[in-house]
Scaffold this motif. Structure first.
Motif, mmCIF file in Angstrom:
data_model
loop_
_atom_site.group_PDB
_atom_site.id
_atom_site.type_symbol
_atom_site.label_atom_id
_atom_site.label_comp_id
_atom_site.label_asym_id
_atom_site.label_seq_id
_atom_site.Cartn_x
_atom_site.Cartn_y
_atom_site.Cartn_z
ATOM 1 N N GLY A 206 48.591 -29.200 27.365
ATOM 2 C CA GLY A 206 48.706 -30.152 28.475
ATOM 3 C C GLY A 206 48.052 -31.478 28.152
ATOM 4 N N GLU A 207 48.114 -32.371 29.125
ATOM 5 C CA GLU A 207 47.724 -33.773 28.922
ATOM 6 C C GLU A 207 46.257 -33.967 28.543
ATOM 7 O OE1 GLU A 207 48.993 -36.752 28.647
ATOM 8 O OE2 GLU A 207 50.947 -35.761 28.583
ATOM 9 N N GLN A 208 45.405 -33.012 28.922
ATOM 10 C CA GLN A 208 43.977 -33.182 28.630
ATOM 11 C C GLN A 208 43.617 -32.702 27.219
ATOM 12 O OE1 GLN A 208 43.402 -31.700 32.921
ATOM 13 N NE2 GLN A 208 41.326 -31.812 32.101
ATOM 14 N N ALA A 209 44.598 -32.315 26.449
ATOM 15 C CA ALA A 209 44.349 -31.879 25.074
ATOM 16 C C ALA A 209 44.789 -32.982 24.115
ATOM 17 C CB ALA A 209 45.111 -30.590 24.782
ATOM 18 N N LYS A 210 43.882 -33.373 23.243
ATOM 19 C CA LYS A 210 44.163 -34.473 22.315
ATOM 20 C C LYS A 210 43.722 -34.071 20.909
ATOM 21 C CE LYS A 210 44.824 -37.283 25.963
ATOM 22 N NZ LYS A 210 46.112 -37.770 26.404
ATOM 23 N N VAL A 211 44.190 -34.850 19.945
ATOM 24 C CA VAL A 211 43.903 -34.557 18.540
ATOM 25 C C VAL A 211 42.765 -35.458 18.049
ATOM 26 C CG1 VAL A 211 44.869 -34.517 16.201
ATOM 27 C CG2 VAL A 211 46.320 -33.932 18.181
ATOM 28 N N CYS A 212 41.871 -34.875 17.256
ATOM 29 C CA CYS A 212 40.824 -35.666 16.593
ATOM 30 C C CYS A 212 41.219 -35.878 15.132
ATOM 31 C CB CYS A 212 39.490 -34.925 16.644
ATOM 32 S SG CYS A 212 38.222 -35.663 15.585
ATOM 33 N N VAL A 213 41.190 -37.121 14.715
ATOM 34 C CA VAL A 213 41.444 -37.428 13.306
ATOM 35 C C VAL A 213 40.100 -37.632 12.613
ATOM 36 C CG1 VAL A 213 42.438 -39.093 11.693
ATOM 37 C CG2 VAL A 213 43.694 -38.471 13.776
ATOM 38 N N ASP A 214 39.690 -36.645 11.825
ATOM 39 C CA ASP A 214 38.514 -36.803 10.977
ATOM 40 C C ASP A 214 39.032 -37.393 9.668
ATOM 41 O OD1 ASP A 214 36.617 -36.189 8.867
ATOM 42 O OD2 ASP A 214 35.560 -34.909 10.291
ATOM 43 N N THR A 215 38.544 -38.582 9.347
ATOM 44 C CA THR A 215 39.154 -39.302 8.218
ATOM 45 C C THR A 215 38.948 -38.589 6.873
ATOM 46 O OG1 THR A 215 37.202 -40.748 8.289
ATOM 47 C CG2 THR A 215 39.224 -41.610 9.243
ATOM 48 N N GLY A 216 38.015 -37.647 6.836
ATOM 49 C CA GLY A 216 37.778 -36.924 5.578
ATOM 50 C C GLY A 216 38.635 -35.683 5.404
ATOM 51 N N HIS A 217 39.480 -35.370 6.383
ATOM 52 C CA HIS A 217 40.146 -34.073 6.388
ATOM 53 C C HIS A 217 41.595 -34.081 5.914
ATOM 54 C CE1 HIS A 217 37.120 -32.092 9.411
ATOM 55 N NE2 HIS A 217 36.550 -32.546 8.307
ATOM 56 N N HIS A 218 41.897 -34.934 4.941
ATOM 57 C CA HIS A 218 43.281 -35.028 4.462
ATOM 58 C C HIS A 218 43.336 -34.874 2.957
ATOM 59 C CE1 HIS A 218 42.811 -37.397 8.178
ATOM 60 N NE2 HIS A 218 44.007 -36.934 8.489
ATOM 61 N N ALA A 219 44.541 -34.625 2.482
ATOM 62 C CA ALA A 219 44.736 -34.590 1.033
ATOM 63 C C ALA A 219 44.600 -36.009 0.478
ATOM 64 C CB ALA A 219 46.131 -34.041 0.725
ATOM 65 N N PRO A 220 44.192 -36.120 -0.792
ATOM 66 C CA PRO A 220 44.124 -37.465 -1.395
ATOM 67 C C PRO A 220 45.483 -38.165 -1.270
ATOM 68 C CG PRO A 220 43.162 -35.835 -2.866
ATOM 69 C CD PRO A 220 43.783 -35.072 -1.730
ATOM 70 N N GLY A 221 45.430 -39.440 -0.949
ATOM 71 C CA GLY A 221 46.668 -40.207 -0.879
ATOM 72 C C GLY A 221 47.373 -40.155 0.460
ATOM 73 N N THR A 222 46.884 -39.325 1.384
ATOM 74 C CA THR A 222 47.532 -39.258 2.707
ATOM 75 C C THR A 222 47.419 -40.610 3.416
ATOM 76 O OG1 THR A 222 46.981 -36.918 2.917
ATOM 77 C CG2 THR A 222 47.495 -38.086 4.961
#
Ligand code: RM4
Ligand code: MN
Length: 388
Positions: A206-222
């Motif tokens: 539902g609307e009260q659920a959102k995503v957190c982007v932790d900038t360290g949590h991706h593959a190199p080059g993402t």
């Protein structure tokens, strides 16, 4: 050209949240290097965070991590923070540091362990009620190391069940922020490995659920700014865990490894109106200062976010839009690079003076004697660290 007064107003209005765990001792799995003067209690972590706010004026909230910051009375803790001029921010649940969680927490094959993990998530919402916190941030270390170890699909079902229960417990003003991470500590599958998985769960919730982007949590080059733009467009970006990475989840100071990436990310935020407080984007640091002094490192990090923000706010958006519309590839690129290459430090110094602060937060902190004072005062007790 952007109006300088408006740029300054936006910089003064910016809010950056500090993580309580940045002030404790941390390290890698090889060694934790203890530093003198490190907080022994949550209250002392709040004292240190308050120093960062005192000299920057833009960091008035401290995120807590439970049980690292467990206390008997959270309303009292919130009052303590207020007394120091700050407030308790995001409540981070921790379901990754108990022997029971070896095979996962909310995705564990054993319903007993799943119940225990869910009870902790619900306890975190109780804490939010007591502290007045808005956001429950969930990061799960859940996953598997070997093909066949567990059913990927069954684990997704268990995850959904726990998220549903936690979401149902929220009040209307609270949010569930779901964080993803590509790998580690699990190496074969991770149960929330990417923004797409997090997004799917959030949409179902539902609307009260959102995503957190932790900038360290991706593959190199993402291309992280692309993810940010998509989530903003979908109204599902809850906020950031800012840090820098060279290789994996390095948790270094934001804007240190790749300041240009931070600028590109914040440009997407700006384009979508995300600096407006009403947009509800949380700008949080999630960092560990293993070899550098912690309070100055947090000051540096806040200043790095401010510098990237200032550059973004200086983009001539009319010239950029005109060049984009005209297919002027180099002109559009130049509009971004002109802003990026501006030295915004004098502008930020002015902003600080207008806020009644010292133009140089780092120098002001160094002069204050606080660093020497905590080394002298904080004798005895157990320094805060991961797991305590
Ligand atoms: C995780 C994740 C969480 C943070 C913990 C300490 O990798 O980034 O946000 O709370 O580390
Ligand atoms: Mn994080």
């Amino acid at each position: 050209m952007p109006d300088l007064t408006a740029v300054k107003t936006a910089l003064k209005a910016q809010r950056i949240e500090l993580p309580s765990w940045a002030f404790g001792n941390t390290g890698t799995r090889f060694k934790v290097f203890a530093q003198p003067g490190v907080p022994r209690t949550v209250q002392e972590k709040i004292d240190d965070a308050a120093q960062v706010h005192k000299y920057t004026g833009v960091a008035p909230t401290v995120a807590v991590h439970i049980p690292w910051d467990k206390v008997a009375d959270y309303a009292e803790l919130a009052a303590y923070a207020r007394g120091q001029g700050v407030a308790i921010g995001t409540v981070n649940a921790n379901v990754f540091q108990d022997d029971d969680y070896k095979l996962g927490s909310v995705c564990h094959p054993d319903p007993r362990v799943r119940r225990k993990a869910l009870a902790h998530l619900l306890e975190c919402v109780d804490i939010m009620d007591a502290t007045g916190s808005q956001d429950l941030k969930l990061w799960f270390a859940d996953g598997t190391n070997y093909p066949g170890q567990d059913s990927i699909a069954a684990r997704q079902g268990r995850l959904a069940e726990a998220l549903d229960a936690a979401y149902r417990r929220l009040s209307a003003s609270q949010r569930l922020i779901l964080e993803y991470k590509l790998f580690e500590p699990a190496f074969y599958t991770t149960d929330v490995p990417d923004w797409g998985t997090a997004y799917l769960h959030c949409v179902r919730l539902g609307e009260q659920a959102k995503v957190c982007v932790d900038t360290g949590h991706h593959a190199p080059g993402t291309n992280i700014e692309f993810i940010v733009a998509l989530l903003l467009k979908a109204g599902r970006l809850g906020g950031f865990d800012f840090n820098s990475r060279f290789y994996a989840d390095d948790d270094l100071m934001v804007g240190a490894a790749d300041p240009f990436q931070l600028f590109r990310i914040l440009h997407e935020v700006h384009t979508a109106g995300g600096f407006d407080r009403a947009a509800g984007i949380a700008f949080m640091l999630d960092q560990c200062h293993n070899i550098e002094p912690k309070i100055p490192a947090q000051l540096r990090s806040v200043m790095n976010v401010q510098e990237a923000t200032a550059k973004v706010l200086l983009i001539d958006t009319d010239a950029l839009a005109a060049a984009q519309q005209a297919g002027d590839v180099l002109g559009a690129n130049a509009a971004l690079m002109d802003a990026y290459n501006t030295d915004v430090r004098p502008l930020l110094a002015e902003v600080r003076v207008e806020l009644g602060l010292d133009p140089d937060p780092m120098a002001a902190y160094q002069r204050s004697g606080y660093a020497e004072k905590i080394v002298a005062d904080r004798i005895g007790g157990t320094p805060a660290s991961w797991g305590s």
